[in-house]
Design a protein around this motif. Structure first.
Motif, PDB file in Angstrom:
ATOM      1  N   ILE A 158       0.819  -1.218   0.000  1.00 23.36           N
ATOM      2  CA  ILE A 158       0.000   0.000   0.000  1.00 23.36           C
ATOM      3  C   ILE A 158       0.852   1.266   0.000  1.00 23.36           C
ATOM      4  O   ILE A 158       0.333   2.360  -0.265  1.00 23.36           O
ATOM      5  CB  ILE A 158      -0.982   0.029   1.193  1.00 23.36           C
ATOM      6  CG1 ILE A 158      -0.228   0.056   2.521  1.00 23.36           C
ATOM      7  CG2 ILE A 158      -1.933  -1.155   1.135  1.00 23.36           C
ATOM      8  CD1 ILE A 158      -1.131   0.309   3.725  1.00 23.36           C
ATOM      9  N   THR A 159       2.149   1.141   0.295  1.00 25.93           N
ATOM     10  CA  THR A 159       3.057   2.288   0.280  1.00 25.93           C
ATOM     11  C   THR A 159       4.409   1.838  -0.252  1.00 25.93           C
ATOM     12  O   THR A 159       4.701   0.637  -0.336  1.00 25.93           O
ATOM     13  CB  THR A 159       3.277   2.869   1.697  1.00 25.93           C
ATOM     14  OG1 THR A 159       3.948   1.887   2.496  1.00 25.93           O
ATOM     15  CG2 THR A 159       1.955   3.253   2.359  1.00 25.93           C
ATOM     16  N   GLN A 160       5.245   2.810  -0.556  1.00 26.80           N
ATOM     17  CA  GLN A 160       6.612   2.495  -0.976  1.00 26.80           C
ATOM     18  C   GLN A 160       7.330   1.680   0.091  1.00 26.80           C
ATOM     19  O   GLN A 160       8.085   0.747  -0.216  1.00 26.80           O
ATOM     20  CB  GLN A 160       7.375   3.798  -1.234  1.00 26.80           C
ATOM     21  CG  GLN A 160       8.862   3.614  -1.524  1.00 26.80           C
ATOM     22  CD  GLN A 160       9.532   4.911  -1.875  1.00 26.80           C
ATOM     23  OE1 GLN A 160       9.289   5.474  -2.944  1.00 26.80           O
ATOM     24  NE2 GLN A 160      10.366   5.414  -0.974  1.00 26.80           N
ATOM     25  N   ASP A 161       7.092   2.009   1.365  1.00 26.03           N
ATOM     26  CA  ASP A 161       7.793   1.333   2.458  1.00 26.03           C
ATOM     27  C   ASP A 161       7.368  -0.123   2.611  1.00 26.03           C
ATOM     28  O   ASP A 161       8.122  -0.922   3.181  1.00 26.03           O
ATOM     29  CB  ASP A 161       7.536   2.077   3.771  1.00 26.03           C
ATOM     30  CG  ASP A 161       7.951   3.534   3.676  1.00 26.03           C
ATOM     31  OD1 ASP A 161       9.133   3.788   3.449  1.00 26.03           O
ATOM     32  OD2 ASP A 161       7.068   4.411   3.805  1.00 26.03           O
ATOM     33  N   ALA A 162       6.177  -0.467   2.135  1.00 31.33           N
ATOM     34  CA  ALA A 162       5.716  -1.854   2.215  1.00 31.33           C
ATOM     35  C   ALA A 162       6.225  -2.697   1.057  1.00 31.33           C
ATOM     36  O   ALA A 162       6.253  -3.930   1.147  1.00 31.33           O
ATOM     37  CB  ALA A 162       4.181  -1.895   2.249  1.00 31.33           C
ATOM     38  N   PHE A 165      12.772  -5.613  10.805  1.00 26.39           N
ATOM     39  CA  PHE A 165      11.746  -5.754  11.831  1.00 26.39           C
ATOM     40  C   PHE A 165      11.053  -4.421  12.089  1.00 26.39           C
ATOM     41  O   PHE A 165       9.821  -4.342  12.126  1.00 26.39           O
ATOM     42  CB  PHE A 165      12.328  -6.298  13.137  1.00 26.39           C
ATOM     43  CG  PHE A 165      11.248  -6.689  14.110  1.00 26.39           C
ATOM     44  CD1 PHE A 165      10.775  -7.987  14.148  1.00 26.39           C
ATOM     45  CD2 PHE A 165      10.673  -5.745  14.953  1.00 26.39           C
ATOM     46  CE1 PHE A 165       9.735  -8.338  15.004  1.00 26.39           C
ATOM     47  CE2 PHE A 165       9.637  -6.080  15.811  1.00 26.39           C
ATOM     48  CZ  PHE A 165       9.176  -7.387  15.845  1.00 26.39           C
ATOM     49  N   VAL A 166      11.837  -3.370  12.276  1.00 26.57           N
ATOM     50  CA  VAL A 166      11.254  -2.048  12.521  1.00 26.57           C
ATOM     51  C   VAL A 166      10.372  -1.629  11.351  1.00 26.57           C
ATOM     52  O   VAL A 166       9.243  -1.156  11.530  1.00 26.57           O
ATOM     53  CB  VAL A 166      12.365  -1.009  12.760  1.00 26.57           C
ATOM     54  CG1 VAL A 166      11.786   0.405  12.821  1.00 26.57           C
ATOM     55  CG2 VAL A 166      13.120  -1.315  14.047  1.00 26.57           C
ATOM     56  N   ALA A 167      10.883  -1.805  10.126  1.00 21.07           N
ATOM     57  CA  ALA A 167      10.136  -1.412   8.933  1.00 21.07           C
ATOM     58  C   ALA A 167       8.847  -2.204   8.806  1.00 21.07           C
ATOM     59  O   ALA A 167       7.783  -1.653   8.467  1.00 21.07           O
ATOM     60  CB  ALA A 167      11.003  -1.602   7.689  1.00 21.07           C
ATOM     61  N   MET A 168       8.911  -3.505   9.084  1.00 22.44           N
ATOM     62  CA  MET A 168       7.719  -4.336   8.944  1.00 22.44           C
ATOM     63  C   MET A 168       6.664  -3.980   9.993  1.00 22.44           C
ATOM     64  O   MET A 168       5.467  -3.918   9.701  1.00 22.44           O
ATOM     65  CB  MET A 168       8.090  -5.811   9.048  1.00 22.44           C
ATOM     66  CG  MET A 168       6.976  -6.744   8.617  1.00 22.44           C
ATOM     67  SD  MET A 168       7.501  -8.474   8.632  1.00 22.44           S
ATOM     68  CE  MET A 168       6.301  -9.160   7.482  1.00 22.44           C
ATOM     69  N   ASP A 169       7.118  -3.736  11.227  1.00 23.26           N
ATOM     70  CA  ASP A 169       6.168  -3.347  12.260  1.00 23.26           C
ATOM     71  C   ASP A 169       5.475  -2.044  11.896  1.00 23.26           C
ATOM     72  O   ASP A 169       4.262  -1.891  12.104  1.00 23.26           O
ATOM     73  CB  ASP A 169       6.889  -3.207  13.605  1.00 23.26           C
ATOM     74  CG  ASP A 169       5.924  -3.018  14.754  1.00 23.26           C
ATOM     75  OD1 ASP A 169       5.193  -3.987  15.075  1.00 23.26           O
ATOM     76  OD2 ASP A 169       5.875  -1.910  15.330  1.00 23.26           O
ATOM     77  N   ARG A 170       6.207  -1.101  11.335  1.00 24.39           N
ATOM     78  CA  ARG A 170       5.608   0.167  10.917  1.00 24.39           C
ATOM     79  C   ARG A 170       4.648  -0.027   9.750  1.00 24.39           C
ATOM     80  O   ARG A 170       3.619   0.652   9.655  1.00 24.39           O
ATOM     81  CB  ARG A 170       6.711   1.161  10.562  1.00 24.39           C
ATOM     82  CG  ARG A 170       7.484   1.648  11.780  1.00 24.39           C
ATOM     83  CD  ARG A 170       8.670   2.510  11.404  1.00 24.39           C
ATOM     84  NE  ARG A 170       9.295   3.098  12.588  1.00 24.39           N
ATOM     85  CZ  ARG A 170      10.439   3.749  12.588  1.00 24.39           C
ATOM     86  NH1 ARG A 170      11.113   3.884  11.446  1.00 24.39           N
ATOM     87  NH2 ARG A 170      10.944   4.252  13.704  1.00 24.39           N
ATOM     88  N   CYS A 171       4.972  -0.952   8.852  1.00 26.90           N
ATOM     89  CA  CYS A 171       4.059  -1.256   7.746  1.00 26.90           C
ATOM     90  C   CYS A 171       2.769  -1.875   8.266  1.00 26.90           C
ATOM     91  O   CYS A 171       1.672  -1.589   7.754  1.00 26.90           O
ATOM     92  CB  CYS A 171       4.726  -2.190   6.743  1.00 26.90           C
ATOM     93  SG  CYS A 171       6.006  -1.401   5.739  1.00 26.90           S
ATOM     94  N   CYS A 172       2.886  -2.732   9.289  1.00 29.47           N
ATOM     95  CA  CYS A 172       1.684  -3.292   9.915  1.00 29.47           C
ATOM     96  C   CYS A 172       0.827  -2.182  10.507  1.00 29.47           C
ATOM     97  O   CYS A 172      -0.409  -2.169  10.350  1.00 29.47           O
ATOM     98  CB  CYS A 172       2.069  -4.282  11.012  1.00 29.47           C
ATOM     99  SG  CYS A 172       2.767  -5.826  10.412  1.00 29.47           S
ATOM    100  N   GLU A 207       3.744  -4.942 -10.690  1.00 30.68           N
ATOM    101  CA  GLU A 207       5.020  -4.741 -11.382  1.00 30.68           C
ATOM    102  C   GLU A 207       5.820  -3.588 -10.759  1.00 30.68           C
ATOM    103  O   GLU A 207       7.056  -3.636 -10.707  1.00 30.68           O
ATOM    104  CB  GLU A 207       4.799  -4.493 -12.880  1.00 30.68           C
ATOM    105  CG  GLU A 207       4.080  -3.206 -13.235  1.00 30.68           C
ATOM    106  CD  GLU A 207       2.552  -3.314 -13.181  1.00 30.68           C
ATOM    107  OE1 GLU A 207       1.891  -2.392 -13.694  1.00 30.68           O
ATOM    108  OE2 GLU A 207       2.041  -4.314 -12.641  1.00 30.68           O
ATOM    109  N   ILE A 208       5.121  -2.580 -10.257  1.00 36.02           N
ATOM    110  CA  ILE A 208       5.803  -1.463  -9.607  1.00 36.02           C
ATOM    111  C   ILE A 208       6.266  -1.873  -8.213  1.00 36.02           C
ATOM    112  O   ILE A 208       7.349  -1.477  -7.754  1.00 36.02           O
ATOM    113  CB  ILE A 208       4.884  -0.229  -9.537  1.00 36.02           C
ATOM    114  CG1 ILE A 208       4.443   0.194 -10.946  1.00 36.02           C
ATOM    115  CG2 ILE A 208       5.607   0.921  -8.838  1.00 36.02           C
ATOM    116  CD1 ILE A 208       5.592   0.520 -11.873  1.00 36.02           C
ATOM    117  N   ALA A 209       5.460  -2.687  -7.540  1.00 37.80           N
ATOM    118  CA  ALA A 209       5.866  -3.178  -6.216  1.00 37.80           C
ATOM    119  C   ALA A 209       7.127  -4.033  -6.319  1.00 37.80           C
ATOM    120  O   ALA A 209       8.029  -3.927  -5.481  1.00 37.80           O
ATOM    121  CB  ALA A 209       4.728  -3.983  -5.584  1.00 37.80           C
TER     122      ALA A 209
END
Length: 263
Positions: free
Chosen positions: A139-143, A200-207, A225-227
């Motif tokens: 849903i975002t670039q970070d995910a 871990f930090v990035a994934m928790d924030r994505c959650c 394709e963009i993901a």
């Protein structure tokens, strides 16, 4: 139609250190592990006796350094860390370890020779998302770094008391950087402590972000394709290592006692 972009050149980024001795590399790994626990303490990832990070010893790769049970994350030092062998027996250190942690981590380390470090805590947003029994959406670039690069372990059977549960988790993780443990939380791996901690930090924030977005309304997803392209651009070990460095520098400056005696 979207035109594929080139990947960012590696010379734009910092590089992990190269060591001249095993002792130097061991000390580095232990410092990063202790710093990770301090950072996790600030982020509120501590939950009683739960939460653990393991890193291979560079000289004896079937031995692992781990944070001890019962020492607060915010007080963790290099001197507190415990070295255990492949059977979970304490080789060095004065504290006990969380055997449930060992049963998971040891099996993952065995199945994944590239996994120098394994991270698992009971973070609030990771736990909440795990109860949905689904994968993260792009849903975002970070995910996007997690798109098609994380798995869902759907067979929660209580506290992990033996190696069999750990083997099943390792099998589900497969070649990916992370796994969502349904009704339990998140687990990430990396070639370094830095990378595993960052994922871990990035994934928790994505959650957290997806929980907020789902509560507000329907999700708009990044096209597959963009993901995938974005994962190739920012979902690799070098980017994760670089992303962790600001957090490490901040905690190293604010909490110099984490380095312990320096032995």
């Amino acid at each position: 139609m979207t035109t594929p972009q080139k990947l960012p050149p590696e010379d734009l980024f910092l590089k992990p250190p190269v060591f001249t001795s095993v002792a130097e590399e061991r000390r580095h790994r232990k410092e990063r592990l202790a710093a990770t626990m301090r950072i996790f303490g600030r982020f509120g990832y501590e939950e009683g006796l739960a939460g653990h990070v393991t890193v291979r010893d560079p000289e004896t790769p079937d031995h692992y350094w781990v944070n001890p049970m019962g020492v607060p994350f915010a007080h963790m030092t290099v001197d507190n860390l415990v070295l255990v062998d492949g059977d979970g027996a304490i080789v060095q250190g004065r504290h006990q370890i969380n055997l449930g942690a060992f049963n998971i981590h040891q099996q993952i380390h065995q199945a994944r020779p590239d996994a120098t470090a394994v991270v698992h805590t009971h973070s609030i947003h990771g736990r909440a998302f795990s109860a949905l029994g689904r994968l993260l959406d792009p849903i975002t670039q970070d995910a996007c770094p997690f798109f098609e690069d994380h798995a869902l372990f759907e067979d929660y059977t209580g506290i992990v008391l033996d190696g069999e549960d750990g083997r099943r988790i390792a099998k589900t993780l497969g070649p990916h950087k992370a796994v969502i443990l349904r009704n339990h939380g998140l687990l990430t791996v990396g070639e370094t402590v830095d990378a595993a901690a960052w994922w871990f930090v990035a994934m928790d924030r994505c959650c957290h972000a997806q929980l907020l977005a789902q509560a507000a309304g329907p999700l708009t997803l990044v096209p597959p394709e963009i993901a995938r392209l974005t994962r190739q651009q920012i979902g690799n070990h070098l980017i994760a290592w670089n992303s962790f460095q600001p957090m490490y520098l901040q905690i190293a400056q604010s909490d110099p006692d984490l380095f312990g005696s320096g032995d």
